[in-house]
Design a protein around this motif. Structure first.
Motif, PDB file in Angstrom:
ATOM      1  N   UNK A 200       0.716  -1.157   0.137  1.00 46.35           N
ATOM      2  CA  UNK A 200       0.000   0.029   0.098  1.00 46.35           C
ATOM      3  C   UNK A 200       0.742   1.118  -0.182  1.00 46.35           C
ATOM      4  N   UNK A 201       1.487   1.374   0.960  1.00 42.99           N
ATOM      5  CA  UNK A 201       2.220   2.866   1.289  1.00 42.99           C
ATOM      6  C   UNK A 201       3.450   2.878   0.137  1.00 42.99           C
ATOM      7  N   UNK A 202       4.205   2.057  -0.625  1.00 49.67           N
ATOM      8  CA  UNK A 202       5.217   2.551  -1.625  1.00 49.67           C
ATOM      9  C   UNK A 202       4.630   2.570  -2.904  1.00 49.67           C
ATOM     10  N   UNK A 203       3.388   1.873  -3.026  1.00 43.36           N
ATOM     11  CA  UNK A 203       2.606   2.169  -4.206  1.00 43.36           C
ATOM     12  C   UNK A 203       1.964   3.581  -4.430  1.00 43.36           C
ATOM     13  N   UNK A 204       1.343   4.061  -3.180  1.00 41.11           N
ATOM     14  CA  UNK A 204       0.976   5.497  -3.067  1.00 41.11           C
ATOM     15  C   UNK A 204       1.913   6.300  -3.182  1.00 41.11           C
ATOM     16  N   UNK A 205       2.996   6.155  -2.813  1.00 39.55           N
ATOM     17  CA  UNK A 205       4.227   6.912  -2.875  1.00 39.55           C
ATOM     18  C   UNK A 205       4.736   6.975  -4.257  1.00 39.55           C
ATOM     19  N   UNK A 206       4.534   6.058  -5.045  1.00 47.62           N
ATOM     20  CA  UNK A 206       4.983   5.941  -6.482  1.00 47.62           C
ATOM     21  C   UNK A 206       3.701   6.721  -7.415  1.00 47.62           C
ATOM     22  N   UNK A 207       2.745   6.991  -6.726  1.00 47.81           N
ATOM     23  CA  UNK A 207       1.708   7.691  -7.538  1.00 47.81           C
ATOM     24  C   UNK A 207       0.380   7.007  -7.967  1.00 47.81           C
ATOM     25  N   UNK A 208       0.571   5.575  -7.591  1.00 48.86           N
ATOM     26  CA  UNK A 208      -0.495   4.677  -8.170  1.00 48.86           C
ATOM     27  C   UNK A 208      -1.631   4.850  -6.973  1.00 48.86           C
ATOM     28  N   UNK A 209      -2.845   4.070  -7.416  1.00 51.17           N
ATOM     29  CA  UNK A 209      -3.927   3.770  -6.318  1.00 51.17           C
ATOM     30  C   UNK A 209      -3.625   2.652  -5.439  1.00 51.17           C
ATOM     31  N   UNK A 210      -4.360   2.352  -4.649  1.00 46.76           N
ATOM     32  CA  UNK A 210      -4.017   0.979  -3.534  1.00 46.76           C
ATOM     33  C   UNK A 210      -5.207   0.450  -3.076  1.00 46.76           C
ATOM     34  N   UNK A 211      -5.153  -0.847  -2.985  1.00 43.35           N
ATOM     35  CA  UNK A 211      -6.429  -1.555  -2.116  1.00 43.35           C
ATOM     36  C   UNK A 211      -5.640  -2.495  -1.095  1.00 43.35           C
ATOM     37  N   UNK A 212      -6.196  -2.257   0.097  1.00 40.05           N
ATOM     38  CA  UNK A 212      -5.717  -2.926   1.086  1.00 40.05           C
ATOM     39  C   UNK A 212      -6.559  -4.196   1.643  1.00 40.05           C
ATOM     40  N   UNK A 213      -6.111  -5.227   1.554  1.00 36.03           N
ATOM     41  CA  UNK A 213      -7.106  -6.351   2.157  1.00 36.03           C
ATOM     42  C   UNK A 213      -6.298  -6.915   3.264  1.00 36.03           C
ATOM     43  N   UNK A 214      -6.593  -6.726   4.537  1.00 35.27           N
ATOM     44  CA  UNK A 214      -5.662  -7.368   5.670  1.00 35.27           C
ATOM     45  C   UNK A 214      -5.829  -8.777   5.726  1.00 35.27           C
ATOM     46  N   UNK A 215      -4.852  -9.336   6.455  1.00 32.81           N
ATOM     47  CA  UNK A 215      -4.743 -10.830   6.502  1.00 32.81           C
ATOM     48  C   UNK A 215      -4.370 -10.981   7.940  1.00 32.81           C
ATOM     49  N   UNK A 216      -5.185 -11.806   8.855  1.00 27.78           N
ATOM     50  CA  UNK A 216      -4.664 -12.154  10.026  1.00 27.78           C
ATOM     51  C   UNK A 216      -3.473 -12.427  10.432  1.00 27.78           C
ATOM     52  N   UNK A 217      -2.738 -13.184   9.308  1.00 24.56           N
ATOM     53  CA  UNK A 217      -1.223 -13.457   9.752  1.00 24.56           C
ATOM     54  C   UNK A 217      -0.116 -12.628   8.935  1.00 24.56           C
ATOM     55  N   UNK A 218      -0.423 -11.480   8.555  1.00 19.49           N
ATOM     56  CA  UNK A 218       0.379 -10.859   7.814  1.00 19.49           C
ATOM     57  C   UNK A 218       1.818 -10.782   8.579  1.00 19.49           C
ATOM     58  N   UNK A 219       2.890 -10.974   8.122  1.00 19.23           N
ATOM     59  CA  UNK A 219       4.275 -10.873   8.769  1.00 19.23           C
ATOM     60  C   UNK A 219       4.526  -9.808   9.315  1.00 19.23           C
ATOM     61  N   UNK A 220       4.911  -9.930  10.700  1.00 20.58           N
ATOM     62  CA  UNK A 220       5.081  -8.605  11.514  1.00 20.58           C
ATOM     63  C   UNK A 220       6.098  -7.688  10.983  1.00 20.58           C
ATOM     64  N   UNK A 221       6.926  -8.006  10.354  1.00 19.10           N
ATOM     65  CA  UNK A 221       7.960  -7.061   9.638  1.00 19.10           C
ATOM     66  C   UNK A 221       7.116  -6.379   8.592  1.00 19.10           C
ATOM     67  N   UNK A 222       5.760  -6.670   8.189  1.00 21.70           N
ATOM     68  CA  UNK A 222       5.233  -5.957   7.223  1.00 21.70           C
ATOM     69  C   UNK A 222       4.023  -4.923   7.814  1.00 21.70           C
ATOM     70  N   UNK A 223       3.879  -4.892   9.229  1.00 17.91           N
ATOM     71  CA  UNK A 223       3.276  -4.050   9.940  1.00 17.91           C
ATOM     72  C   UNK A 223       3.440  -2.824   9.690  1.00 17.91           C
ATOM     73  N   UNK A 224       2.686  -1.901   9.365  1.00 16.97           N
ATOM     74  CA  UNK A 224       2.915  -0.287   9.329  1.00 16.97           C
ATOM     75  C   UNK A 224       1.650   0.403   9.106  1.00 16.97           C
ATOM     76  N   UNK A 225       1.790   1.644   9.633  1.00 20.92           N
ATOM     77  CA  UNK A 225       0.367   2.371   9.613  1.00 20.92           C
ATOM     78  C   UNK A 225       0.155   2.877   8.178  1.00 20.92           C
ATOM     79  N   UNK A 226      -1.051   2.712   7.674  1.00 25.58           N
ATOM     80  CA  UNK A 226      -1.383   2.879   6.367  1.00 25.58           C
ATOM     81  C   UNK A 226      -1.404   4.421   5.929  1.00 25.58           C
ATOM     82  N   UNK A 227      -0.458   5.085   5.055  1.00 27.69           N
ATOM     83  CA  UNK A 227      -0.538   6.450   4.862  1.00 27.69           C
ATOM     84  C   UNK A 227      -1.502   7.022   4.235  1.00 27.69           C
ATOM     85  N   UNK A 228      -2.101   8.322   4.370  1.00 25.39           N
ATOM     86  CA  UNK A 228      -3.129   9.105   3.786  1.00 25.39           C
ATOM     87  C   UNK A 228      -2.868   9.045   2.362  1.00 25.39           C
ATOM     88  N   UNK A 229      -3.673   8.766   1.702  1.00 28.35           N
ATOM     89  CA  UNK A 229      -3.136   8.870   0.067  1.00 28.35           C
ATOM     90  C   UNK A 229      -3.356  10.350  -0.354  1.00 28.35           C
TER      91      UNK A 229
END
Length: 248
Positions: A200-229
């Motif tokens: 999500x965040x790097x795609x938004x930073x690159x000027x793209x749109x993003x869709x976030x589909x949470x997963x209960x077992x997302x790797x802890x190193x991938x956790x981050x606050x979602x940026x405001x688009x």
């Protein structure tokens, strides 16, 4: 170990009239198929095997996270890197030197991941088939090239995508380069995935749109606050993969 699901408090865009053809970039691990749950099981088994007399399970896990950070920075992603992290963690925390027998036991934890079947997440295949009739689909994953391409082949989904991209890292520069190479119109391009940090965040930073589909077992190193688009870009948070068909 059950990873904590974070709340990002983002509004869900209401389904609208069908969009013109879009370019949809899909993450793979934990977006299309299960992945981190197998690592979590291996980590739980590793921590039980270590059975540390001083550190709690939570403290061992925190130290393993540090080991993974360091290993990934030097060797990249993949099972070999994960194996190095387990060995480093064991060596740094164990009171005894690692013997060939203990080394083999640790390696066995990672072999259980390699032998796991590809388990598609609910509604992934039919939803992709529906979307492929209306839009251009690209798979954009990261990790070890051989391992990721093997998963793609075994998933049975390869023919639904116009291209398969395995990146060494997902950051804004990588997304910009990919968008240029595939002639993507940023206004009509969406990165879809379960990771705020990589999807999500790097795609938004690159000027793209993003869709976030949470997963209960997302790797802890991938956790981050979602940026405001940024202004002019769009962000959607969905509960299930199947919900994509209502928006695209």
């Amino acid at each position: 170990m059950v990873a904590r699901r974070e709340s990002y408090n983002r509004p869900v865009k209401e389904p609208s009239s069908p969009l013109p053809p879009q370019t949809l970039l899909f993450d793979a691990d934990d977006t299309l198929w299960e992945n981190n749950v197998y690592f979590e099981r291996a980590i739980a088994a590793f921590i039980s095997y270590l059975d540390h007399r001083v550190h709690t399970r939570e403290e061992v896990r925190e130290h393993l996270n540090l080991c993974e950070h360091a290993t990934i920075a030097k060797y990249g992603y993949g099972l070999a890197s994960f194996r190095r992290s387990l060995i480093a963690c064991f060596e740094q925390l164990s009171d005894e030197p690692i013997t060939p027998e203990k080394h083999a036991r640790i390696v066995a934890f990672t072999e259980s991941i390699a032998s796991s079947e590809i388990e598609l997440l609910p509604a992934v295949e039919p939803t992709l088939r529906t979307l492929a009739q209306r839009h251009r689909l690209l798979m954009v994953t990261k990790g070890n090239h051989e391992e990721q391409h093997d998963k793609v082949e075994r998933s049975g989904l390869k023919d639904l995508f116009s291209a398969i991209e395995v990146l060494s890292e997902k950051n804004a520069a990588a997304y910009r380069e990919l968008a240029t190479r595939h002639s993507c119109d940023p206004a009509n391009t969406w990165m879809i995935g379960n990771s705020p940090r990589s999807d999500v965040n790097p795609a938004l930073a690159a000027g793209l749109n993003a869709v976030f589909i949470p997963h209960d077992f997302t790797w802890v190193l991938e956790h981050e606050t979602v940026d405001t688009p940024p202004a002019g870009q769009q962000f959607i948070e969905l509960s299930t993969f199947a919900d994509l068909a209502q928006h695209f």
